[in-house]
Design a protein around this motif. Structure first.
Motif, short mmCIF file in Angstrom:
data_model
loop_
_atom_site.label_atom_id
_atom_site.label_comp_id
_atom_site.label_asym_id
_atom_site.label_seq_id
_atom_site.Cartn_x
_atom_site.Cartn_y
_atom_site.Cartn_z
N ILE A 25 7.86 -22.85 6.67
CA ILE A 25 8.31 -21.46 7.22
C ILE A 25 7.24 -20.66 7.97
N ASP A 30 12.59 -24.34 12.45
CA ASP A 30 13.77 -23.79 12.46
C ASP A 30 15.01 -24.26 11.23
N MET A 31 14.13 -25.57 10.80
CA MET A 31 14.84 -26.19 9.60
C MET A 31 13.82 -27.20 8.96
N ARG A 88 16.10 -18.31 5.54
CA ARG A 88 15.49 -18.04 6.53
C ARG A 88 15.38 -19.34 7.43
N CYS A 89 15.64 -20.31 7.31
CA CYS A 89 15.92 -21.28 7.99
C CYS A 89 16.76 -22.51 7.84
N ASP A 90 17.41 -23.33 8.41
CA ASP A 90 18.52 -24.40 8.19
C ASP A 90 17.49 -25.31 7.38
N LYS A 117 24.09 -23.20 7.20
CA LYS A 117 22.78 -23.70 7.45
C LYS A 117 22.24 -24.87 6.84
#
Length: 215
Positions: A25, A30-31, A88-90, A117
């Motif tokens: 993070i 993004d993931m 916060r991300c996938d 997500k």
């Protein structure tokens, strides 16, 4: 192109740990990608191997320990990761053992984490079929390290979202073919700068890497 942290940020912190996911993070992924095995009490645990020998100070099979015992050894539950990430991300959840499939679906149904997500992938295509049977909307990723044509055919059959090939399988031609069928392509695990340059030149949709900052 999506920046996908392999087992978190495996190049910087112990794989599949909360510290590794937090580091990913911090590096702006993004993931994140993670692996699921099942504990003795049927809780989805975030660990790659069937045993705890390689990544903890203990030995034995994951399925012989309770979730609480595994947590004490630094292995998080999937719920722990959902709570840490907070949308916060996938998250790419890789099912390592078919028996974990239902427990993952049950946890997802509790809406702790935005289902949109989550991307579920596996080398066990029976597990992916099980996921699709239970839910028409979950994003599914078909993992392969051998046969892209077979993966493409199965992805069509199962109405997958993405194909996750071993990057050595990729050519400009087969990437084009996959894109024409409207699947995303997320190859793994690409760490060396020259390999990153090559795979990026193929216009893939995301790269799974131990070093997200290199993308």
């Amino acid at each position: 192109m999506l920046k996908i942290g392999h087992r978190g940020a495996k190049g910087h912190a112990a794989e599949n740990t909360l510290a590794s996911f937090q580091k990913a993070i911090d590096l702006g992924v993004d993931m994140i990608e993670l692996d699921i095995q099942l504990s003795l009490d049927k809780v989805p645990m975030v660990i790659h191997d069937e045993t705890i020998d390689r990544t903890t100070s203990n030995v034995g099979s994951v399925k012989d320990y309770s979730a609480k015992e595994l947590q004490k050894l630094g292995i998080p539950t999937l719920r722990d990761v959902f709570n840490l990430i907070q949308n916060r991300c996938d998250i790419n959840v890789e099912i390592k053992t078919f028996s974990a499939t239902q427990s993952i679906l049950d946890l997802m149904s509790k809406n702790i984490f935005d289902k949109n997500k989550i991307l579920i992938s596996s080398f066990d295509w029976n597990a992916l079929q099980e996921v699709r049977f239970h839910d028409n909307d979950i994003r599914i990723g078909v993992l392969t390290e051998t046969d892209l044509d077979l993966a493409l055919a199965f992805a069509k059959f199962i109405k997958a979202y993405s194909i996750h090939p071993y990057y050595h399988l990729l050519t400009a031609e087969n990437v084009q073919k996959i894109k024409e069928k409207h699947f995303k392509i997320f190859p793994w695990t690409i760490n060396e700068p020259e390999d990153i340059t090559f795979v990026t030149s193929l216009n893939v949709d995301g790269i799974i890497t131990d070093f997200p900052e290199r993308l």
